[in-house]
Design a protein around this motif. Structure first.
Motif, PDB file in Angstrom:
ATOM      1  N   TRP A  42      29.155  58.714 -72.744  1.00  0.00           N
ATOM      2  CA  TRP A  42      30.295  59.589 -72.500  1.00  0.00           C
ATOM      3  C   TRP A  42      31.523  59.009 -73.187  1.00  0.00           C
ATOM      4  CZ3 TRP A  42      34.964  59.279 -69.732  1.00  0.00           C
ATOM      5  CH2 TRP A  42      35.574  60.507 -69.418  1.00  0.00           C
ATOM      6  N   CYS A  43      31.603  57.688 -73.185  1.00  0.00           N
ATOM      7  CA  CYS A  43      32.693  56.962 -73.844  1.00  0.00           C
ATOM      8  C   CYS A  43      32.183  55.561 -74.136  1.00  0.00           C
ATOM      9  CB  CYS A  43      33.906  56.904 -72.918  1.00  0.00           C
ATOM     10  SG  CYS A  43      35.305  56.002 -73.589  1.00  0.00           S
ATOM     11  N   SER A  44      32.581  55.009 -75.255  1.00  0.00           N
ATOM     12  CA  SER A  44      32.128  53.669 -75.620  1.00  0.00           C
ATOM     13  C   SER A  44      33.242  52.937 -76.363  1.00  0.00           C
ATOM     14  CB  SER A  44      30.876  53.755 -76.501  1.00  0.00           C
ATOM     15  OG  SER A  44      30.391  52.473 -76.806  1.00  0.00           O
ATOM     16  N   VAL A  45      33.383  51.655 -76.040  1.00  0.00           N
ATOM     17  CA  VAL A  45      34.418  50.810 -76.649  1.00  0.00           C
ATOM     18  C   VAL A  45      33.744  49.592 -77.275  1.00  0.00           C
ATOM     19  CG1 VAL A  45      36.398  49.316 -76.158  1.00  0.00           C
ATOM     20  CG2 VAL A  45      36.170  51.495 -74.983  1.00  0.00           C
ATOM     21  N   CYS A  46      34.157  49.246 -78.474  1.00  0.00           N
ATOM     22  CA  CYS A  46      33.684  48.033 -79.137  1.00  0.00           C
ATOM     23  C   CYS A  46      34.869  47.161 -79.504  1.00  0.00           C
ATOM     24  CB  CYS A  46      32.918  48.371 -80.419  1.00  0.00           C
ATOM     25  SG  CYS A  46      31.336  49.179 -80.141  1.00  0.00           S
ATOM     26  N   VAL A  47      34.674  45.858 -79.394  1.00  0.00           N
ATOM     27  CA  VAL A  47      35.638  44.886 -79.900  1.00  0.00           C
ATOM     28  C   VAL A  47      34.948  44.159 -81.039  1.00  0.00           C
ATOM     29  CG1 VAL A  47      37.088  42.893 -79.396  1.00  0.00           C
ATOM     30  CG2 VAL A  47      36.651  44.593 -77.606  1.00  0.00           C
ATOM     31  N   ARG A  48      35.578  44.172 -82.199  1.00  0.00           N
ATOM     32  CA  ARG A  48      34.996  43.537 -83.380  1.00  0.00           C
ATOM     33  C   ARG A  48      35.958  42.511 -83.962  1.00  0.00           C
ATOM     34  NH1 ARG A  48      30.441  45.922 -84.859  1.00  0.00           N
ATOM     35  NH2 ARG A  48      30.032  48.022 -84.054  1.00  0.00           N
ATOM     36  N   ASP A  49      35.380  41.407 -84.402  1.00  0.00           N
ATOM     37  CA  ASP A  49      36.123  40.371 -85.111  1.00  0.00           C
ATOM     38  C   ASP A  49      35.477  40.245 -86.479  1.00  0.00           C
ATOM     39  OD1 ASP A  49      37.602  38.245 -86.007  1.00  0.00           O
ATOM     40  OD2 ASP A  49      37.116  36.921 -84.344  1.00  0.00           O
ATOM     41  N   GLN A  50      36.177  40.681 -87.503  1.00  0.00           N
ATOM     42  CA  GLN A  50      35.672  40.710 -88.874  1.00  0.00           C
ATOM     43  C   GLN A  50      34.317  41.411 -88.943  1.00  0.00           C
ATOM     44  OE1 GLN A  50      35.860  36.662 -90.300  1.00  0.00           O
ATOM     45  NE2 GLN A  50      38.083  36.652 -90.252  1.00  0.00           N
ATOM     46  N   GLY A  51      34.216  42.523 -88.234  1.00  0.00           N
ATOM     47  CA  GLY A  51      33.012  43.348 -88.250  1.00  0.00           C
ATOM     48  C   GLY A  51      31.961  42.971 -87.227  1.00  0.00           C
ATOM     49  N   GLU A  52      32.022  41.764 -86.676  1.00  0.00           N
ATOM     50  CA  GLU A  52      31.035  41.316 -85.699  1.00  0.00           C
ATOM     51  C   GLU A  52      31.399  41.816 -84.307  1.00  0.00           C
ATOM     52  OE1 GLU A  52      29.355  37.228 -83.623  1.00  0.00           O
ATOM     53  OE2 GLU A  52      30.720  37.077 -85.320  1.00  0.00           O
ATOM     54  N   LEU A  53      30.416  42.387 -83.607  1.00  0.00           N
ATOM     55  CA  LEU A  53      30.622  42.873 -82.252  1.00  0.00           C
ATOM     56  C   LEU A  53      30.760  41.685 -81.303  1.00  0.00           C
ATOM     57  CD1 LEU A  53      30.694  45.466 -80.457  1.00  0.00           C
ATOM     58  CD2 LEU A  53      28.248  45.050 -80.040  1.00  0.00           C
ATOM     59  N   ILE A  54      31.944  41.552 -80.686  1.00  0.00           N
ATOM     60  CA  ILE A  54      32.173  40.440 -79.751  1.00  0.00           C
ATOM     61  C   ILE A  54      32.402  40.926 -78.326  1.00  0.00           C
ATOM     62  CG2 ILE A  54      33.062  38.907 -81.546  1.00  0.00           C
ATOM     63  CD1 ILE A  54      35.890  39.477 -80.169  1.00  0.00           C
ATOM     64  N   GLY A  55      32.547  42.239 -78.148  1.00  0.00           N
ATOM     65  CA  GLY A  55      32.741  42.791 -76.813  1.00  0.00           C
ATOM     66  C   GLY A  55      32.453  44.280 -76.818  1.00  0.00           C
ATOM     67  N   MET A  56      32.108  44.799 -75.642  1.00  0.00           N
ATOM     68  CA  MET A  56      31.818  46.235 -75.553  1.00  0.00           C
ATOM     69  C   MET A  56      31.885  46.680 -74.101  1.00  0.00           C
ATOM     70  SD  MET A  56      27.703  46.322 -76.030  1.00  0.00           S
ATOM     71  CE  MET A  56      26.639  45.402 -74.910  1.00  0.00           C
ATOM     72  N   GLY A  57      31.910  47.985 -73.931  1.00  0.00           N
ATOM     73  CA  GLY A  57      31.815  48.610 -72.626  1.00  0.00           C
ATOM     74  C   GLY A  57      31.549  50.087 -72.839  1.00  0.00           C
ATOM     75  N   ARG A  58      30.850  50.694 -71.868  1.00  0.00           N
ATOM     76  CA  ARG A  58      30.533  52.115 -71.996  1.00  0.00           C
ATOM     77  C   ARG A  58      30.721  52.820 -70.666  1.00  0.00           C
ATOM     78  NH1 ARG A  58      25.365  54.082 -73.474  1.00  0.00           N
ATOM     79  NH2 ARG A  58      24.446  52.619 -72.014  1.00  0.00           N
ATOM     80  N   VAL A  59      30.859  54.133 -70.739  1.00  0.00           N
ATOM     81  CA  VAL A  59      30.805  55.002 -69.569  1.00  0.00           C
ATOM     82  C   VAL A  59      29.696  56.000 -69.852  1.00  0.00           C
ATOM     83  CG1 VAL A  59      32.030  56.695 -68.162  1.00  0.00           C
ATOM     84  CG2 VAL A  59      33.272  54.731 -69.088  1.00  0.00           C
ATOM     85  N   VAL A  60      28.810  56.178 -68.879  1.00  0.00           N
ATOM     86  CA  VAL A  60      27.723  57.141 -68.990  1.00  0.00           C
ATOM     87  C   VAL A  60      27.774  58.077 -67.799  1.00  0.00           C
ATOM     88  CG1 VAL A  60      26.275  55.532 -70.283  1.00  0.00           C
ATOM     89  CG2 VAL A  60      26.065  55.643 -67.797  1.00  0.00           C
ATOM     90  N   GLY A  61      27.129  59.212 -67.899  1.00  0.00           N
ATOM     91  CA  GLY A  61      27.088  60.141 -66.777  1.00  0.00           C
ATOM     92  C   GLY A  61      27.138  61.578 -67.235  1.00  0.00           C
ATOM     93  N   ASP A  62      27.335  62.468 -66.272  1.00  0.00           N
ATOM     94  CA  ASP A  62      27.322  63.898 -66.582  1.00  0.00           C
ATOM     95  C   ASP A  62      28.677  64.431 -67.027  1.00  0.00           C
ATOM     96  OD1 ASP A  62      28.801  64.257 -64.196  1.00  0.00           O
ATOM     97  OD2 ASP A  62      27.017  64.818 -63.053  1.00  0.00           O
ATOM     98  N   GLY A  63      29.714  63.606 -66.943  1.00  0.00           N
ATOM     99  CA  GLY A  63      31.022  63.997 -67.447  1.00  0.00           C
ATOM    100  C   GLY A  63      31.867  64.830 -66.514  1.00  0.00           C
ATOM    101  N   GLY A  64      31.323  65.232 -65.393  1.00  0.00           N
ATOM    102  CA  GLY A  64      32.094  66.069 -64.488  1.00  0.00           C
ATOM    103  C   GLY A  64      32.013  65.660 -63.036  1.00  0.00           C
ATOM    104  N   LEU A  65      30.835  65.254 -62.608  1.00  0.00           N
ATOM    105  CA  LEU A  65      30.643  64.884 -61.214  1.00  0.00           C
ATOM    106  C   LEU A  65      30.523  63.376 -61.020  1.00  0.00           C
ATOM    107  CD1 LEU A  65      28.062  67.670 -60.339  1.00  0.00           C
ATOM    108  CD2 LEU A  65      30.496  67.620 -59.747  1.00  0.00           C
ATOM    109  N   PHE A  66      29.732  62.744 -61.896  1.00  0.00           N
ATOM    110  CA  PHE A  66      29.466  61.312 -61.758  1.00  0.00           C
ATOM    111  C   PHE A  66      29.568  60.604 -63.102  1.00  0.00           C
ATOM    112  CE2 PHE A  66      27.192  63.418 -58.354  1.00  0.00           C
ATOM    113  CZ  PHE A  66      27.558  62.660 -57.248  1.00  0.00           C
ATOM    114  N   LEU A  67      30.258  59.480 -63.092  1.00  0.00           N
ATOM    115  CA  LEU A  67      30.351  58.599 -64.255  1.00  0.00           C
ATOM    116  C   LEU A  67      30.055  57.177 -63.794  1.00  0.00           C
ATOM    117  CD1 LEU A  67      33.643  59.958 -65.873  1.00  0.00           C
ATOM    118  CD2 LEU A  67      31.303  60.326 -66.703  1.00  0.00           C
TER     119      LEU A  67
END
Length: 136
Positions: A42-67
């Motif tokens: 539903w939403c995803s965040v990446c933290v990159r240092d010179q292209g390398e993934l060093i952090g992340m987080g996501r939200v999943v769900g139906d987008g209206g009732l539960f996330l």
């Protein structure tokens, strides 16, 4: 000149996602599961240092009732630098901007991570309710 790590709204690649989860001490996920699940974020965040993934987080769900907030992970070398808080802030900003009123937002906090999530308004539900998981 050193370029600071950059945070962006994007879905990580399957291989880097799986590698960061393991590096950060989270459970391993299958290649098949990542290939199916990541594009459905539903939403995803990446933290990159010179292209390398060093952090992340996501939200999943139906987008209206539960996330569900999932995959908050930062590589061990970058932990303790505020990246987890920044990732959560971006995810919560997206939830507040896009989710309908009364959407239920949940997460499972490992160890003492609940202390971070409490700063964003999450509350422990025990003993009134108990979280449960099953892996297939």
């Amino acid at each position: 000149m050193t370029v600071a790590a950059q945070l962006s709204l994007e879905v990580p690649g399957s291989g880097e996602y799986r590698a960061l989860r393991v590096a950060a001490g989270l459970s391993a996920m299958s290649e098949e599961g990542a290939a199916l699940g990541l594009p459905a974020s539903w939403c995803s965040v990446c933290v990159r240092d010179q292209g390398e993934l060093i952090g992340m987080g996501r939200v999943v769900g139906d987008g209206g009732l539960f996330l569900w907030v999932v995959d908050i992970a930062v590589t061990p070398a970058r932990q303790g630098q505020g990246w987890g808080r920044r990732i959560m802030q971006v995810l919560m900003d997206e939830i507040r901007a896009r989710a309908p009123a009364r959407t239920m937002v949940g997460l499972i906090a490992d160890g003492s991570a609940h202390q971070l999530y409490e700063k964003f308004g999450f509350r422990l539900v025990a003993p009134g309710a108990q979280g449960m998981l099953m892996r297939v």
